[in-house]
Design a protein around this motif. Sequence first.
Motif, PDB file in Angstrom:
ATOM      1  N   THR A 180      38.839  52.084  55.172  1.00 18.78           N
ATOM      2  CA  THR A 180      37.527  51.891  55.804  1.00 18.78           C
ATOM      3  C   THR A 180      36.884  50.561  55.400  1.00 18.78           C
ATOM      4  OG1 THR A 180      36.338  53.022  54.007  1.00 18.78           O
ATOM      5  CG2 THR A 180      37.147  54.379  55.832  1.00 18.78           C
ATOM      6  N   TRP A 181      37.639  49.652  54.822  1.00 16.37           N
ATOM      7  CA  TRP A 181      37.077  48.392  54.352  1.00 16.37           C
ATOM      8  C   TRP A 181      36.562  47.506  55.491  1.00 16.37           C
ATOM      9  CZ3 TRP A 181      41.188  46.324  50.334  1.00 16.37           C
ATOM     10  CH2 TRP A 181      40.930  46.901  49.074  1.00 16.37           C
ATOM     11  N   SER A 182      35.402  46.922  55.240  1.00 13.05           N
ATOM     12  CA  SER A 182      34.970  45.766  56.020  1.00 13.05           C
ATOM     13  C   SER A 182      35.552  44.544  55.327  1.00 13.05           C
ATOM     14  CB  SER A 182      33.439  45.677  56.027  1.00 13.05           C
ATOM     15  OG  SER A 182      32.959  45.397  54.704  1.00 13.05           O
ATOM     16  N   TRP A 183      35.385  43.354  55.919  1.00  4.40           N
ATOM     17  CA  TRP A 183      35.878  42.171  55.210  1.00  4.40           C
ATOM     18  C   TRP A 183      35.034  41.875  53.980  1.00  4.40           C
ATOM     19  CZ3 TRP A 183      40.231  40.082  54.447  1.00  4.40           C
ATOM     20  CH2 TRP A 183      41.240  40.217  55.397  1.00  4.40           C
ATOM     21  N   ASP A 184      33.768  42.254  53.986  1.00  4.83           N
ATOM     22  CA  ASP A 184      32.958  42.099  52.773  1.00  4.83           C
ATOM     23  C   ASP A 184      33.525  42.963  51.644  1.00  4.83           C
ATOM     24  OD1 ASP A 184      31.195  40.217  53.710  1.00  4.83           O
ATOM     25  OD2 ASP A 184      29.605  41.648  54.204  1.00  4.83           O
ATOM     26  N   ASP A 185      33.926  44.197  51.983  1.00  2.50           N
ATOM     27  CA  ASP A 185      34.535  45.075  50.975  1.00  2.50           C
ATOM     28  C   ASP A 185      35.809  44.444  50.415  1.00  2.50           C
ATOM     29  OD1 ASP A 185      32.687  47.212  51.192  1.00  2.50           O
ATOM     30  OD2 ASP A 185      33.742  48.002  52.942  1.00  2.50           O
ATOM     31  N   ALA A 186      36.646  43.931  51.298  1.00  2.00           N
ATOM     32  CA  ALA A 186      37.918  43.344  50.871  1.00  2.00           C
ATOM     33  C   ALA A 186      37.690  42.126  49.988  1.00  2.00           C
ATOM     34  CB  ALA A 186      38.758  42.969  52.090  1.00  2.00           C
ATOM     35  N   LEU A 187      36.758  41.253  50.385  1.00  2.48           N
ATOM     36  CA  LEU A 187      36.493  40.037  49.606  1.00  2.48           C
ATOM     37  C   LEU A 187      35.886  40.370  48.248  1.00  2.48           C
ATOM     38  CD1 LEU A 187      35.089  37.690  52.408  1.00  2.48           C
ATOM     39  CD2 LEU A 187      37.370  37.654  51.373  1.00  2.48           C
ATOM     40  N   ALA A 188      34.968  41.330  48.222  1.00  2.04           N
ATOM     41  CA  ALA A 188      34.346  41.718  46.952  1.00  2.04           C
ATOM     42  C   ALA A 188      35.378  42.332  46.007  1.00  2.04           C
ATOM     43  CB  ALA A 188      33.210  42.704  47.199  1.00  2.04           C
ATOM     44  N   THR A 189      36.294  43.132  46.567  1.00  5.68           N
ATOM     45  CA  THR A 189      37.344  43.735  45.746  1.00  5.68           C
ATOM     46  C   THR A 189      38.294  42.667  45.226  1.00  5.68           C
ATOM     47  OG1 THR A 189      37.186  45.782  47.031  1.00  5.68           O
ATOM     48  CG2 THR A 189      39.178  45.472  45.714  1.00  5.68           C
ATOM     49  N   ALA A 190      38.638  41.704  46.088  1.00  5.29           N
ATOM     50  CA  ALA A 190      39.493  40.597  45.660  1.00  5.29           C
ATOM     51  C   ALA A 190      38.836  39.808  44.541  1.00  5.29           C
ATOM     52  CB  ALA A 190      39.805  39.689  46.847  1.00  5.29           C
ATOM     53  N   ALA A 191      37.534  39.581  44.650  1.00  5.76           N
ATOM     54  CA  ALA A 191      36.814  38.848  43.608  1.00  5.76           C
ATOM     55  C   ALA A 191      36.822  39.620  42.288  1.00  5.76           C
ATOM     56  CB  ALA A 191      35.380  38.583  44.061  1.00  5.76           C
ATOM     57  N   PHE A 192      36.643  40.947  42.375  1.00  9.82           N
ATOM     58  CA  PHE A 192      36.622  41.770  41.166  1.00  9.82           C
ATOM     59  C   PHE A 192      37.948  41.686  40.414  1.00  9.82           C
ATOM     60  CE2 PHE A 192      37.224  45.701  38.804  1.00  9.82           C
ATOM     61  CZ  PHE A 192      36.036  45.802  38.096  1.00  9.82           C
ATOM     62  N   PHE A 193      39.030  41.549  41.143  1.00 10.47           N
ATOM     63  CA  PHE A 193      40.347  41.486  40.502  1.00 10.47           C
ATOM     64  C   PHE A 193      40.870  40.058  40.376  1.00 10.47           C
ATOM     65  CE2 PHE A 193      40.260  45.958  41.893  1.00 10.47           C
ATOM     66  CZ  PHE A 193      40.513  46.561  40.660  1.00 10.47           C
ATOM     67  N   THR A 194      39.926  39.110  40.304  1.00 14.92           N
ATOM     68  CA  THR A 194      40.258  37.713  40.030  1.00 14.92           C
ATOM     69  C   THR A 194      39.712  37.360  38.650  1.00 14.92           C
ATOM     70  OG1 THR A 194      40.217  37.105  42.378  1.00 14.92           O
ATOM     71  CG2 THR A 194      39.882  35.330  40.774  1.00 14.92           C
ATOM     72  N   GLN A 195      40.562  36.865  37.778  1.00 15.35           N
ATOM     73  CA  GLN A 195      40.171  36.642  36.385  1.00 15.35           C
ATOM     74  C   GLN A 195      39.074  35.589  36.216  1.00 15.35           C
ATOM     75  OE1 GLN A 195      43.836  35.917  34.266  1.00 15.35           O
ATOM     76  NE2 GLN A 195      44.503  38.053  34.423  1.00 15.35           N
ATOM     77  N   LYS A 196      38.918  34.709  37.181  1.00 11.12           N
ATOM     78  CA  LYS A 196      37.834  33.740  37.112  1.00 11.12           C
ATOM     79  C   LYS A 196      36.482  34.447  37.040  1.00 11.12           C
ATOM     80  CE  LYS A 196      35.583  29.996  39.688  1.00 11.12           C
ATOM     81  NZ  LYS A 196      35.647  29.070  40.845  1.00 11.12           N
ATOM     82  N   TYR A 197      36.356  35.567  37.752  1.00 12.85           N
ATOM     83  CA  TYR A 197      35.102  36.307  37.791  1.00 12.85           C
ATOM     84  C   TYR A 197      35.123  37.542  36.892  1.00 12.85           C
ATOM     85  CZ  TYR A 197      34.652  33.339  41.883  1.00 12.85           C
ATOM     86  OH  TYR A 197      34.614  32.238  42.714  1.00 12.85           O
ATOM     87  N   ASN A 198      36.323  38.034  36.622  1.00 11.94           N
ATOM     88  CA  ASN A 198      36.464  39.227  35.796  1.00 11.94           C
ATOM     89  C   ASN A 198      37.630  39.003  34.830  1.00 11.94           C
ATOM     90  OD1 ASN A 198      36.742  41.743  34.646  1.00 11.94           O
ATOM     91  ND2 ASN A 198      37.351  42.791  36.551  1.00 11.94           N
ATOM     92  N   PRO A 199      37.360  38.471  33.655  1.00 14.76           N
ATOM     93  CA  PRO A 199      38.431  38.167  32.688  1.00 14.76           C
ATOM     94  C   PRO A 199      39.285  39.379  32.314  1.00 14.76           C
ATOM     95  CG  PRO A 199      36.373  37.137  32.028  1.00 14.76           C
ATOM     96  CD  PRO A 199      36.037  38.068  33.158  1.00 14.76           C
ATOM     97  N   ASP A 200      38.757  40.586  32.539  1.00 16.59           N
ATOM     98  CA  ASP A 200      39.515  41.790  32.203  1.00 16.59           C
ATOM     99  C   ASP A 200      40.473  42.227  33.310  1.00 16.59           C
ATOM    100  OD1 ASP A 200      38.209  42.020  29.747  1.00 16.59           O
ATOM    101  OD2 ASP A 200      36.535  43.129  30.631  1.00 16.59           O
ATOM    102  N   SER A 201      40.462  41.508  34.425  1.00 16.40           N
ATOM    103  CA  SER A 201      41.333  41.892  35.532  1.00 16.40           C
ATOM    104  C   SER A 201      42.807  41.773  35.130  1.00 16.40           C
ATOM    105  CB  SER A 201      41.088  40.993  36.749  1.00 16.40           C
ATOM    106  OG  SER A 201      42.067  41.231  37.747  1.00 16.40           O
ATOM    107  N   PRO A 202      43.620  42.778  35.481  1.00 19.02           N
ATOM    108  CA  PRO A 202      45.054  42.701  35.154  1.00 19.02           C
ATOM    109  C   PRO A 202      45.815  41.710  36.039  1.00 19.02           C
ATOM    110  CG  PRO A 202      44.584  44.699  36.375  1.00 19.02           C
ATOM    111  CD  PRO A 202      43.257  44.065  36.087  1.00 19.02           C
ATOM    112  N   THR A 203      45.197  41.276  37.137  1.00 20.66           N
ATOM    113  CA  THR A 203      45.819  40.274  38.003  1.00 20.66           C
ATOM    114  C   THR A 203      44.994  38.992  37.948  1.00 20.66           C
ATOM    115  OG1 THR A 203      44.572  41.101  39.921  1.00 20.66           O
ATOM    116  CG2 THR A 203      46.794  41.960  39.599  1.00 20.66           C
ATOM    117  N   LYS A 204      45.680  37.857  37.980  1.00 23.87           N
ATOM    118  CA  LYS A 204      44.972  36.578  37.925  1.00 23.87           C
ATOM    119  C   LYS A 204      44.139  36.356  39.182  1.00 23.87           C
ATOM    120  CE  LYS A 204      45.580  31.666  36.898  1.00 23.87           C
ATOM    121  NZ  LYS A 204      46.550  30.602  36.530  1.00 23.87           N
ATOM    122  N   TYR A 205      44.701  36.779  40.313  1.00 24.65           N
ATOM    123  CA  TYR A 205      44.016  36.604  41.594  1.00 24.65           C
ATOM    124  C   TYR A 205      43.905  37.940  42.304  1.00 24.65           C
ATOM    125  CZ  TYR A 205      45.185  31.723  40.701  1.00 24.65           C
ATOM    126  OH  TYR A 205      45.324  30.476  40.116  1.00 24.65           O
TER     127      TYR A 205
END
Length: 433
Positions: free
Chosen positions: A181-206
């Motif tokens: 049910t994702w909108s593109w805002d949902d997808a982009l926000a989720t991608a940002a959450f799992f990007t270490q630049k914004y979330n150093p604890d993310s298990p994926t770099k991007y």
Amino acid sequence: MRLRKILTVAVAVGALFTALTVAPAQAATEVKMILWPGPEGEAMQKVVDAYNAGQGKKDGVVVKQVLLSRDNTFAKEAALMKAKSSEYDIYFTASYLVGQHAPYLSEIKGVNDKLYLKASIDGLKVNKKQMALPLDTSLHFMYYRTDLVSSLSSAANTAKYKEISKTVLGKELSPNTNPETWSWDDALATAAFFTQKYNPDSPTKYGYALPAKNLLYNTMIWNDVLWGLGGNWYKNGKPSINTAAGKAAINVYRTIYTKELTSPDSSQWEYAETNAALTSGNAMMGLQWNAAYSELSTTGATSGKVGIAVPPGKGQRTHFHALAVGLNKYSKNQAAAQKWMKHLATVNAMKNYAAAGGVPSMPTILKTMVSTNASFANIITYAGKYGYAEAGGPREFDIYAKLAEVLSPAWVGQKTAEEVAGAADAALKSLRK
């Protein structure tokens, strides 16, 4: 001496008698078929080998598959077609190319339409004539790490998610743990959450694996964003990239790249690199072809942890096309080639193709093989419910290539959406003439 001559004559007469009474075995007719390397070519070779060892012997036909470059197959075929060459008997084609190839192909008769997905059959007809035989069904999935998306439900992650979405998108969003049910805002926000630049604890770099290379097949993937946001190539017969929906779709890719939600190397990525980013654990999600499921579901970081969803957007649409083969109009082996094509149109041949990694356009096969490839169930649903074909006419292939050339600089932040949208419309207009 006389006895020797008599014996010599007797041997010669005996040999002549044997030659006249024992007919030599008739040589099989070789049929040369073009395909491209990759999962399709590998799967088809298994079908070719089985045919040559079995039914081909009865038909008096031996098939030779010729794999050309994945990037240049269609360019080489175009040159052969223009020259009216008889070098190859069967050409590789697709629903986005069959309109351009039709003048060089023979009509295929006797195809049982009921065996195939309707969209794949219809997409290979030109002026109501069946000009090619469907092979693979191709559409797109949003692939994502199921283990990572499920982690968004924790309270700590919810707070961090809202903070990151505000930073990257300028709006505070809550996690949506249902990618279907994702909108593109949902997808982009989720991608940002799992990007270490914004979330150093993310298990994926991007957070995202973006295939942004100047390549026509990447345009097909980007089109899901355009259609999902309510856009189209044309509206009322006029080009419509230079519209709110068109520019918003360009900016989705531009945001992913310029906000560094994907690797900077993704400006040169296509199919293989996108898969590698996901299976290596470098990225947690991305739009990719359905053919990638076999690799993603069994390899590396995504093994047993890859989820499938429809491409995001209010419209939720996926590009759909059928890869196919067509009979060269100028082939000198038409009868033999038709025997091979008749075999390819059987359920048994396509079962072998599916077992070897192909994705045949036959629902009965897809349904019965869900246990070996779970994505087959999604293909049937998505093709019917969300699938679309970009009606570009005989120049459709050229349109994909031109849009990739015009839009890719904006995809990777070298230009703005406003700078390229007008040029895209101009290209669409010139290619529709």
